[in-house]
Design a protein around this motif. Sequence first.
Motif, PDB file in Angstrom:
ATOM      1  N   GLU A   1      23.425  38.961  24.023  1.00 46.68           N
ATOM      2  CA  GLU A   1      24.814  39.268  24.521  1.00 46.68           C
ATOM      3  C   GLU A   1      25.105  40.329  24.323  1.00 46.68           C
ATOM      4  OE1 GLU A   1      24.775  35.957  28.446  1.00 46.68           O
ATOM      5  OE2 GLU A   1      25.958  36.243  25.954  1.00 46.68           O
ATOM      6  N   LEU A   2      25.436  39.969  22.765  1.00 46.65           N
ATOM      7  CA  LEU A   2      26.627  40.813  21.932  1.00 46.65           C
ATOM      8  C   LEU A   2      25.707  42.322  21.623  1.00 46.65           C
ATOM      9  CD1 LEU A   2      27.525  37.860  19.413  1.00 46.65           C
ATOM     10  CD2 LEU A   2      29.637  39.488  21.320  1.00 46.65           C
ATOM     11  N   ASP A   3      25.054  41.768  21.438  1.00 50.69           N
ATOM     12  CA  ASP A   3      24.042  43.284  20.989  1.00 50.69           C
ATOM     13  C   ASP A   3      23.347  44.385  21.884  1.00 50.69           C
ATOM     14  OD1 ASP A   3      23.602  41.992  18.523  1.00 50.69           O
ATOM     15  OD2 ASP A   3      21.693  41.514  18.956  1.00 50.69           O
ATOM     16  N   THR A   4      23.638  44.221  23.448  1.00 57.97           N
ATOM     17  CA  THR A   4      22.887  44.597  24.538  1.00 57.97           C
ATOM     18  C   THR A   4      24.246  44.328  25.293  1.00 57.97           C
ATOM     19  OG1 THR A   4      22.324  42.938  25.553  1.00 57.97           O
ATOM     20  CG2 THR A   4      20.350  43.573  23.890  1.00 57.97           C
ATOM     21  N   ILE A   5      25.311  44.352  25.683  1.00 55.21           N
ATOM     22  CA  ILE A   5      25.985  44.896  26.709  1.00 55.21           C
ATOM     23  C   ILE A   5      27.661  45.283  25.591  1.00 55.21           C
ATOM     24  CG2 ILE A   5      27.998  43.640  27.582  1.00 55.21           C
ATOM     25  CD1 ILE A   5      26.730  41.027  27.937  1.00 55.21           C
ATOM     26  N   ASP A   6      27.626  46.985  26.504  1.00 58.86           N
ATOM     27  CA  ASP A   6      27.812  47.679  26.383  1.00 58.86           C
ATOM     28  C   ASP A   6      29.312  47.441  25.618  1.00 58.86           C
ATOM     29  OD1 ASP A   6      26.080  49.646  25.230  1.00 58.86           O
ATOM     30  OD2 ASP A   6      25.779  50.195  26.834  1.00 58.86           O
ATOM     31  N   ASP A   7      30.298  47.020  27.394  1.00 60.45           N
ATOM     32  CA  ASP A   7      31.492  46.877  27.241  1.00 60.45           C
ATOM     33  C   ASP A   7      31.703  46.305  28.565  1.00 60.45           C
ATOM     34  OD1 ASP A   7      34.182  46.814  27.691  1.00 60.45           O
ATOM     35  OD2 ASP A   7      33.784  49.295  27.971  1.00 60.45           O
ATOM     36  N   THR A   8      33.114  45.422  29.033  1.00 63.09           N
ATOM     37  CA  THR A   8      33.298  44.910  30.040  1.00 63.09           C
ATOM     38  C   THR A   8      34.910  44.808  30.420  1.00 63.09           C
ATOM     39  OG1 THR A   8      33.943  42.838  29.585  1.00 63.09           O
ATOM     40  CG2 THR A   8      31.626  42.459  30.433  1.00 63.09           C
ATOM     41  N   VAL A   9      34.838  45.386  31.473  1.00 61.07           N
ATOM     42  CA  VAL A   9      36.505  45.682  32.203  1.00 61.07           C
ATOM     43  C   VAL A   9      37.005  44.739  33.376  1.00 61.07           C
ATOM     44  CG1 VAL A   9      36.471  47.593  31.268  1.00 61.07           C
ATOM     45  CG2 VAL A   9      36.034  46.419  33.626  1.00 61.07           C
ATOM     46  N   TRP A  10      38.453  44.478  33.482  1.00 62.66           N
ATOM     47  CA  TRP A  10      38.781  43.420  33.983  1.00 62.66           C
ATOM     48  C   TRP A  10      39.797  45.060  35.356  1.00 62.66           C
ATOM     49  CZ3 TRP A  10      39.135  39.257  36.758  1.00 62.66           C
ATOM     50  CH2 TRP A  10      39.309  38.244  34.842  1.00 62.66           C
ATOM     51  N   MET A  11      39.741  45.202  36.381  1.00 64.30           N
ATOM     52  CA  MET A  11      39.974  46.507  36.933  1.00 64.30           C
ATOM     53  C   MET A  11      41.061  46.328  38.275  1.00 64.30           C
ATOM     54  SD  MET A  11      36.941  48.896  38.407  1.00 64.30           S
ATOM     55  CE  MET A  11      35.375  49.960  37.325  1.00 64.30           C
ATOM     56  N   THR A  12      42.356  47.328  37.739  1.00 62.80           N
ATOM     57  CA  THR A  12      42.628  46.656  39.344  1.00 62.80           C
ATOM     58  C   THR A  12      41.791  47.222  40.388  1.00 62.80           C
ATOM     59  OG1 THR A  12      43.569  49.345  39.398  1.00 62.80           O
ATOM     60  CG2 THR A  12      45.476  47.516  37.918  1.00 62.80           C
ATOM     61  N   ARG A  13      43.040  47.199  42.039  1.00 65.25           N
ATOM     62  CA  ARG A  13      41.927  47.001  42.678  1.00 65.25           C
ATOM     63  C   ARG A  13      42.043  48.823  42.587  1.00 65.25           C
ATOM     64  NH1 ARG A  13      43.912  45.375  49.390  1.00 65.25           N
ATOM     65  NH2 ARG A  13      41.796  46.103  50.600  1.00 65.25           N
ATOM     66  N   ALA A  14      42.782  49.621  42.730  1.00 65.38           N
ATOM     67  CA  ALA A  14      43.410  51.670  42.230  1.00 65.38           C
ATOM     68  C   ALA A  14      41.732  51.700  41.843  1.00 65.38           C
ATOM     69  CB  ALA A  14      44.789  51.505  42.362  1.00 65.38           C
ATOM     70  N   GLU A  15      42.531  51.132  40.298  1.00 68.20           N
ATOM     71  CA  GLU A  15      41.082  51.848  40.108  1.00 68.20           C
ATOM     72  C   GLU A  15      39.134  50.948  40.231  1.00 68.20           C
ATOM     73  OE1 GLU A  15      43.190  50.823  35.685  1.00 68.20           O
ATOM     74  OE2 GLU A  15      41.805  49.226  36.329  1.00 68.20           O
ATOM     75  N   ALA A  16      39.461  50.419  40.682  1.00 66.68           N
ATOM     76  CA  ALA A  16      37.815  49.997  41.263  1.00 66.68           C
ATOM     77  C   ALA A  16      37.809  50.858  42.414  1.00 66.68           C
ATOM     78  CB  ALA A  16      37.598  48.429  42.020  1.00 66.68           C
ATOM     79  N   ARG A  17      38.576  51.517  43.259  1.00 64.32           N
ATOM     80  CA  ARG A  17      38.502  52.169  44.610  1.00 64.32           C
ATOM     81  C   ARG A  17      37.743  53.633  43.885  1.00 64.32           C
ATOM     82  NH1 ARG A  17      43.433  50.682  48.608  1.00 64.32           N
ATOM     83  NH2 ARG A  17      42.332  49.581  50.005  1.00 64.32           N
ATOM     84  N   GLY A  18      38.643  53.584  43.007  1.00 65.63           N
ATOM     85  CA  GLY A  18      38.303  55.683  42.333  1.00 65.63           C
ATOM     86  C   GLY A  18      36.774  55.176  40.934  1.00 65.63           C
ATOM     87  N   CYS A  19      36.536  54.626  41.308  1.00 64.80           N
ATOM     88  CA  CYS A  19      34.779  54.365  40.311  1.00 64.80           C
ATOM     89  C   CYS A  19      34.145  54.971  40.853  1.00 64.80           C
ATOM     90  CB  CYS A  19      35.377  52.885  39.568  1.00 64.80           C
ATOM     91  SG  CYS A  19      33.861  52.612  38.343  1.00 64.80           S
ATOM     92  N   ALA A  20      33.358  55.513  40.062  1.00 61.87           N
ATOM     93  CA  ALA A  20      32.075  56.491  40.866  1.00 61.87           C
ATOM     94  C   ALA A  20      30.933  55.628  39.990  1.00 61.87           C
ATOM     95  CB  ALA A  20      32.226  57.494  40.839  1.00 61.87           C
ATOM     96  N   ASP A  21      31.472  54.741  38.992  1.00 60.53           N
ATOM     97  CA  ASP A  21      30.294  53.585  38.615  1.00 60.53           C
ATOM     98  C   ASP A  21      29.859  52.883  40.109  1.00 60.53           C
ATOM     99  OD1 ASP A  21      28.680  51.950  37.057  1.00 60.53           O
ATOM    100  OD2 ASP A  21      29.814  51.802  35.879  1.00 60.53           O
ATOM    101  N   ARG A  22      27.929  53.335  39.885  1.00 59.53           N
ATOM    102  CA  ARG A  22      27.162  52.913  40.752  1.00 59.53           C
ATOM    103  C   ARG A  22      27.241  50.616  40.709  1.00 59.53           C
ATOM    104  NH1 ARG A  22      21.629  51.607  40.012  1.00 59.53           N
ATOM    105  NH2 ARG A  22      20.872  52.077  37.615  1.00 59.53           N
ATOM    106  N   GLY A  23      27.754  50.891  39.537  1.00 61.65           N
ATOM    107  CA  GLY A  23      27.658  49.309  39.281  1.00 61.65           C
ATOM    108  C   GLY A  23      29.302  48.473  39.877  1.00 61.65           C
TER     109      GLY A  23
END
Length: 76
Positions: A48-70
Amino acid sequence: MEALRGPVWDRTALFDFQSRPYIQHEVYFVARLADAQSTAGIAWTETELDTIDDTVWMTRAEARGCADRGVPRAVA
Protein backbone atom coordinates in the motif's frame (compact mmCIF):
# COMPACT_ATOMS: atom_id res chain seq x y z
CA MET A 1 -27.95 14.37 11.28
CA GLU A 2 -26.32 10.97 11.41
CA ALA A 3 -22.54 10.87 10.95
CA LEU A 4 -22.56 7.88 8.55
CA ARG A 5 -24.88 7.58 5.57
CA GLY A 6 -25.12 4.95 2.91
CA PRO A 7 -24.21 3.06 1.01
CA VAL A 8 -24.60 6.01 -1.37
CA TRP A 9 -22.90 4.50 -4.42
CA ASP A 10 -21.16 1.37 -5.62
CA ARG A 11 -19.12 0.31 -8.63
CA THR A 12 -17.17 -2.63 -9.96
CA ALA A 13 -13.78 -2.19 -11.60
CA LEU A 14 -11.61 -4.57 -13.60
CA PHE A 15 -7.88 -3.83 -13.52
CA ASP A 16 -4.36 -5.27 -13.46
CA PHE A 17 -2.19 -4.84 -10.39
CA GLN A 18 1.37 -6.13 -10.14
CA SER A 19 0.82 -8.17 -13.34
CA ARG A 20 -2.34 -9.89 -12.06
CA PRO A 21 -5.96 -9.25 -13.08
CA TYR A 22 -8.43 -8.21 -10.37
CA ILE A 23 -12.12 -7.48 -10.02
CA GLN A 24 -12.83 -4.91 -7.34
CA HIS A 25 -16.25 -4.06 -5.95
CA GLU A 26 -16.41 -0.74 -4.09
CA VAL A 27 -19.18 0.40 -1.75
CA TYR A 28 -19.21 4.08 -0.79
CA PHE A 29 -20.45 5.58 2.46
CA VAL A 30 -20.44 9.23 3.52
CA ALA A 31 -19.33 10.38 6.96
CA ARG A 32 -20.11 13.94 7.97
CA LEU A 33 -17.77 14.93 10.78
CA ALA A 34 -16.81 18.37 12.03
CA ASP A 35 -13.44 17.22 13.37
CA ALA A 36 -12.24 14.52 10.95
CA GLN A 37 -8.52 13.78 10.90
CA SER A 38 -6.64 11.86 8.26
CA THR A 39 -5.11 8.53 9.24
CA ALA A 40 -3.48 7.98 5.83
CA GLY A 41 -0.50 5.69 6.02
CA ILE A 42 -1.17 4.41 9.53
CA ALA A 43 -0.82 0.60 9.62
CA TRP A 44 -0.58 0.30 5.83
CA THR A 45 1.24 -2.63 4.27
CA GLU A 46 4.46 -2.12 2.30
CA THR A 47 2.52 -2.71 -0.92
CA GLU A 48 0.00 0.00 0.00
CA LEU A 49 2.78 2.44 0.87
CA ASP A 50 4.49 1.69 -2.46
CA THR A 51 1.40 1.95 -4.67
CA ILE A 52 -1.07 4.45 -3.18
CA ASP A 53 -0.28 7.94 -4.44
CA ASP A 54 -2.53 9.95 -2.16
CA THR A 55 -5.60 9.99 0.06
CA VAL A 56 -7.60 13.07 0.96
CA TRP A 57 -10.46 14.23 3.15
CA MET A 58 -12.84 16.52 1.28
CA THR A 59 -15.46 18.96 2.36
CA ARG A 60 -18.83 18.66 0.65
CA ALA A 61 -18.00 21.72 -1.48
CA GLU A 62 -14.65 20.20 -2.52
CA ALA A 63 -16.31 16.90 -3.48
CA ARG A 64 -18.94 18.75 -5.55
CA GLY A 65 -16.24 20.69 -7.41
CA CYS A 66 -13.96 17.72 -8.01
CA ALA A 67 -13.71 16.52 -11.61
CA ASP A 68 -11.85 13.31 -10.64
CA ARG A 69 -13.83 10.30 -11.83
CA GLY A 70 -12.92 8.58 -8.54
CA VAL A 71 -15.29 10.92 -6.69
CA PRO A 72 -18.85 9.78 -7.36
CA ARG A 73 -21.51 12.49 -7.69
CA ALA A 74 -23.61 10.68 -5.07
CA VAL A 75 -21.14 11.42 -2.28
CA ALA A 76 -21.27 15.17 -2.89
